[in-house]
Design a protein around this motif. Structure first.
Motif, PDB file in Angstrom:
ATOM      1  N   VAL A  32       1.071  -0.993   0.082  1.00 43.41           N
ATOM      2  CA  VAL A  32      -0.279   0.187   0.191  1.00 43.41           C
ATOM      3  C   VAL A  32       0.536   1.193   0.119  1.00 43.41           C
ATOM      4  O   VAL A  32       0.459   2.595  -0.063  1.00 43.41           O
ATOM      5  CB  VAL A  32      -0.870   0.390   1.087  1.00 43.41           C
ATOM      6  CG1 VAL A  32      -1.902   1.115   1.447  1.00 43.41           C
ATOM      7  CG2 VAL A  32      -2.035  -1.613   1.169  1.00 43.41           C
ATOM      8  N   ARG A  33       2.075   1.383   0.887  1.00 43.79           N
ATOM      9  CA  ARG A  33       3.216   2.096   0.538  1.00 43.79           C
ATOM     10  C   ARG A  33       3.426   3.104  -0.504  1.00 43.79           C
ATOM     11  O   ARG A  33       2.828   4.378  -1.052  1.00 43.79           O
ATOM     12  CB  ARG A  33       4.298   1.961   1.541  1.00 43.79           C
ATOM     13  CG  ARG A  33       4.901   3.139   1.258  1.00 43.79           C
ATOM     14  CD  ARG A  33       6.069   2.774   3.107  1.00 43.79           C
ATOM     15  NE  ARG A  33       7.231   3.840   2.489  1.00 43.79           N
ATOM     16  CZ  ARG A  33       8.085   3.933   1.489  1.00 43.79           C
ATOM     17  NH1 ARG A  33       8.167   2.768   0.530  1.00 43.79           N
ATOM     18  NH2 ARG A  33       9.073   4.872   1.635  1.00 43.79           N
ATOM     19  N   ARG A  36       0.475   4.336  -2.303  1.00 42.73           N
ATOM     20  CA  ARG A  36      -0.150   5.634  -1.805  1.00 42.73           C
ATOM     21  C   ARG A  36       0.585   7.076  -2.850  1.00 42.73           C
ATOM     22  O   ARG A  36       0.582   7.678  -2.976  1.00 42.73           O
ATOM     23  CB  ARG A  36       0.199   5.606  -0.628  1.00 42.73           C
ATOM     24  CG  ARG A  36      -0.357   7.273  -0.446  1.00 42.73           C
ATOM     25  CD  ARG A  36      -2.008   7.425  -0.449  1.00 42.73           C
ATOM     26  NE  ARG A  36      -2.760   8.041  -0.357  1.00 42.73           N
ATOM     27  CZ  ARG A  36      -3.490   8.674   0.791  1.00 42.73           C
ATOM     28  NH1 ARG A  36      -3.458   7.754   1.417  1.00 42.73           N
ATOM     29  NH2 ARG A  36      -3.030  10.602   0.564  1.00 42.73           N
ATOM     30  N   TYR A  57      -7.256  -0.063   0.747  1.00 42.82           N
ATOM     31  CA  TYR A  57      -6.718  -0.100   2.254  1.00 42.82           C
ATOM     32  C   TYR A  57      -7.275  -1.343   3.057  1.00 42.82           C
ATOM     33  O   TYR A  57      -7.229  -1.706   4.350  1.00 42.82           O
ATOM     34  CB  TYR A  57      -7.310   1.142   3.287  1.00 42.82           C
ATOM     35  CG  TYR A  57      -5.868   2.376   2.779  1.00 42.82           C
ATOM     36  CD1 TYR A  57      -4.669   2.471   3.130  1.00 42.82           C
ATOM     37  CD2 TYR A  57      -6.494   3.747   1.935  1.00 42.82           C
ATOM     38  CE1 TYR A  57      -3.987   3.175   2.475  1.00 42.82           C
ATOM     39  CE2 TYR A  57      -5.092   4.569   1.669  1.00 42.82           C
ATOM     40  CZ  TYR A  57      -3.719   4.346   2.054  1.00 42.82           C
ATOM     41  OH  TYR A  57      -2.520   5.278   1.789  1.00 42.82           O
ATOM     42  N   VAL A  60      -5.576  -4.943   3.341  1.00 48.30           N
ATOM     43  CA  VAL A  60      -4.339  -4.971   4.648  1.00 48.30           C
ATOM     44  C   VAL A  60      -5.128  -4.298   5.802  1.00 48.30           C
ATOM     45  O   VAL A  60      -4.451  -3.994   7.396  1.00 48.30           O
ATOM     46  CB  VAL A  60      -3.422  -3.844   4.249  1.00 48.30           C
ATOM     47  CG1 VAL A  60      -2.651  -4.143   2.915  1.00 48.30           C
ATOM     48  CG2 VAL A  60      -3.905  -2.765   4.062  1.00 48.30           C
ATOM     49  N   GLY A  61      -6.704  -3.777   6.042  1.00 47.05           N
ATOM     50  CA  GLY A  61      -7.036  -3.712   7.366  1.00 47.05           C
ATOM     51  C   GLY A  61      -6.605  -1.570   7.880  1.00 47.05           C
ATOM     52  O   GLY A  61      -7.303  -1.790   8.987  1.00 47.05           O
ATOM     53  N   ASP A  62      -6.270  -1.402   6.988  1.00 42.67           N
ATOM     54  CA  ASP A  62      -6.232  -0.303   7.348  1.00 42.67           C
ATOM     55  C   ASP A  62      -7.635   1.111   7.313  1.00 42.67           C
ATOM     56  O   ASP A  62      -7.469   1.571   6.383  1.00 42.67           O
ATOM     57  CB  ASP A  62      -4.854   0.876   7.093  1.00 42.67           C
ATOM     58  CG  ASP A  62      -4.851   1.189   7.444  1.00 42.67           C
ATOM     59  OD1 ASP A  62      -5.563   2.023   8.531  1.00 42.67           O
ATOM     60  OD2 ASP A  62      -3.354   2.388   7.347  1.00 42.67           O
ATOM     61  N   LEU A  63      -8.224   0.642   8.030  1.00 43.02           N
ATOM     62  CA  LEU A  63      -9.698   1.357   7.645  1.00 43.02           C
ATOM     63  C   LEU A  63      -9.768   2.882   7.986  1.00 43.02           C
ATOM     64  O   LEU A  63     -11.023   3.443   7.525  1.00 43.02           O
ATOM     65  CB  LEU A  63     -10.902   0.603   8.414  1.00 43.02           C
ATOM     66  CG  LEU A  63     -11.279  -1.099   8.686  1.00 43.02           C
ATOM     67  CD1 LEU A  63     -12.138  -2.024   9.670  1.00 43.02           C
ATOM     68  CD2 LEU A  63     -10.977  -1.122   7.484  1.00 43.02           C
ATOM     69  N   ALA A  64      -9.295   3.417   8.917  1.00 45.85           N
ATOM     70  CA  ALA A  64      -9.210   4.746   9.148  1.00 45.85           C
ATOM     71  C   ALA A  64      -8.151   5.196   7.710  1.00 45.85           C
ATOM     72  O   ALA A  64      -9.094   5.920   7.485  1.00 45.85           O
ATOM     73  CB  ALA A  64      -7.895   5.241  10.163  1.00 45.85           C
ATOM     74  N   LYS A  65      -7.490   4.512   7.177  1.00 44.33           N
ATOM     75  CA  LYS A  65      -7.120   5.565   6.123  1.00 44.33           C
ATOM     76  C   LYS A  65      -7.960   5.207   4.243  1.00 44.33           C
ATOM     77  O   LYS A  65      -7.997   6.211   3.935  1.00 44.33           O
ATOM     78  CB  LYS A  65      -5.538   4.802   5.691  1.00 44.33           C
ATOM     79  CG  LYS A  65      -4.389   5.784   6.872  1.00 44.33           C
ATOM     80  CD  LYS A  65      -3.226   4.822   5.845  1.00 44.33           C
ATOM     81  CE  LYS A  65      -1.879   5.769   7.310  1.00 44.33           C
ATOM     82  NZ  LYS A  65      -0.989   5.174   6.529  1.00 44.33           N
ATOM     83  N   ASN A  91     -13.573  -6.978   7.650  1.00 46.67           N
ATOM     84  CA  ASN A  91     -12.877  -6.113   8.406  1.00 46.67           C
ATOM     85  C   ASN A  91     -13.650  -6.884   9.309  1.00 46.67           C
ATOM     86  O   ASN A  91     -13.491  -6.267  10.719  1.00 46.67           O
ATOM     87  CB  ASN A  91     -12.230  -4.985   7.968  1.00 46.67           C
ATOM     88  CG  ASN A  91     -11.156  -5.391   7.192  1.00 46.67           C
ATOM     89  OD1 ASN A  91      -9.894  -5.705   7.609  1.00 46.67           O
ATOM     90  ND2 ASN A  91     -10.776  -4.186   6.417  1.00 46.67           N
TER      91      ASN A  91
END
Length: 405
Positions: A32-33, A36, A57, A60-65, A91
């Motif tokens: 993801v990095r 982005r 996102y 990978v489970g990054d729900l905030a982003k 998730n």
């Protein structure tokens, strides 16, 4: 794959297709990095670009982003709405998925499609949100959606798991085309709600209609036999699977048979069945037999089964608590102390339970010793008041009983 910077510098033609292809390539790798970095350098970001990042996102489970990016989108379409709803569902944030769905309806720019409805029905199923599920069914009818096989399957599963068999049967009977998942959902739903003989009859009807069963529906049918105490029928189904349909049983099928025999009091037969299995029984199989040993007073067998579980999974808190509670129920306090001491020594804690309740259109989830809920202060204050009131009632009732004596 090369770094995002080197690819950015080497790209001869930087049209939107190329940019999106590079983002998609990184996302497939879970990087993801770098995805982005490419996304941030894009001179013109399309809905496809935004949606690809949102899905990445979510993956990978990054729900905030994921949510922050979604809220930043200048233009949203149904695909981007679906991506964020599905991200929350994948998730296990089902209440947040429902919240986004309501925002989508209020926004009104993009109408939900079948993909949207499949995600929100999954959320309703996991939350047990029957009223919201009913509303979605009404929405489907109002918008004149065709009840496709996947949509029908999702509705049946939701209604059955929420305990509304009447609506589950209605959808099942209205479906023009059924697949094995349709039949499995209906059989499982009947079994789950205690209509075990009807579940078995439905399976027999499926076979009459020449729908080829798979290994999954046999688990559903065997579970129905277990909950209904239908031992002979269960044996028939198990050997029908083996001999007629040539399906090799999985460990889950053997587990169903052990549960069936154990609940019916045939504990020794269940033990012999385990010992005859062609694969090594796991802790789940032995734990299935454990309760039956206790219920039917098979103390010697209880000790054997307990040892088997501890050999296989000595650090599993669920099994340790089960063994501890069973020992307590038969007065083996030394064994209880031994198990609890071992848990403390290893730092093993029981996974906290979770419950939920629907109030209006919102589903509230609670954990044991919850400190997260936004109204936790009021909830605990109310519980303290109830506790004090119950204490007063107990004292009052005790006094009345003393006077009567």
């Amino acid at each position: 794959m090369e770094s995002a910077k080197s690819i950015f510098e080497q790209m001869p033609i930087r049209d939107e297709v190329s940019w999106n292809a590079v983002i998609a390539g990184y996302m497939r790798r879970g990087d993801v990095r770098n995805a982005r970095l490419i996304f941030d350098r894009m001179p013109v970001k399309t809905v496809v670009s935004w949606t690809a990042m949102i899905s990445g996102y979510a993956k990978v489970g990054d729900l905030a982003k994921m949510n922050l990016l979604f809220c930043s989108m200048p233009v949203k379409n149904v695909i981007s709405w679906n991506a964020v709803i599905a991200g929350f569902v994948q998730n296990h944030k089902f209440d947040q998925a429902m919240s986004v769905f309501h925002q989508m309806l209020i926004n009104g720019e993009s109408k939900p499609n079948e993909t949207t409805l499949l995600s929100v029905l999954s959320a309703c199923t996991h939350l047990g949100a029957l009223e919201q599920g009913k509303w979605i069914k009404s929405y489907i009818q109002k918008q004149k959606f065709e009840i496709s096989t996947p949509l029908g399957n999702a509705l049946i599963d939701m209604f059955a798991k929420c305990g509304d068999l009447e609506n589950a049967k209605l959808v099942f009977n209205q479906m023009r085309k059924r697949c094995i998942i349709t039949w499995t959902s209906m059989v499982s739903g009947l079994a789950f709600n205690g209509q075990c003989k009807e579940a078995l009859a439905l399976f027999d009807n499926m076979c009459i209609e020449r729908m080829e069963p798979d290994d999954v529906i046999f688990i559903a049918v065997l579970s129905a036999c277990t909950h209904g105490g239908l031992v002979e029928e269960g044996k028939r189904v198990f050997y029908q699977m083996l001999n007629q349909f040539k399906i090799v049983p999985r460990i889950e099928h053997y587990g169903c048979m052990v549960d069936l025999l154990g609940r019916a009091g045939k504990v020794e037969e269940a033990f012999k069945f385990i010992m005859s299995m062609p694969m090594k029984p796991n802790a789940v199989i032995w734990a299935t037999l454990l309760g039956s040993c206790k219920f039917y007073g098979k103390t010697e067998l209880l000790e054997v089964v307990t040892r088997k579980i501890l050999e296989l999974e000595p650090s599993n808190p669920a099994y340790l608590m089960l063994i501890s509670n069973l020992n307590a129920s038969i007065g083996r306090w030394e064994d209880v102390s031994s198990v609890r001491a071992a848990m403390r020594k290893e730092g093993i804690e029981k996974v906290p339970g979770c419950s939920s309740i629907q109030v209006g259109n919102k589903v509230h989830e609670f954990l044991v010793k919850d400190t997260i809920h936004e109204q936790r202060k009021e909830i605990y204050e109310t519980l303290d008041i109830l506790h004090d009131h119950l204490q007063e009632l107990i004292i009052s009732c005790s006094g009345l009983m003393y006077l009567e004596q």
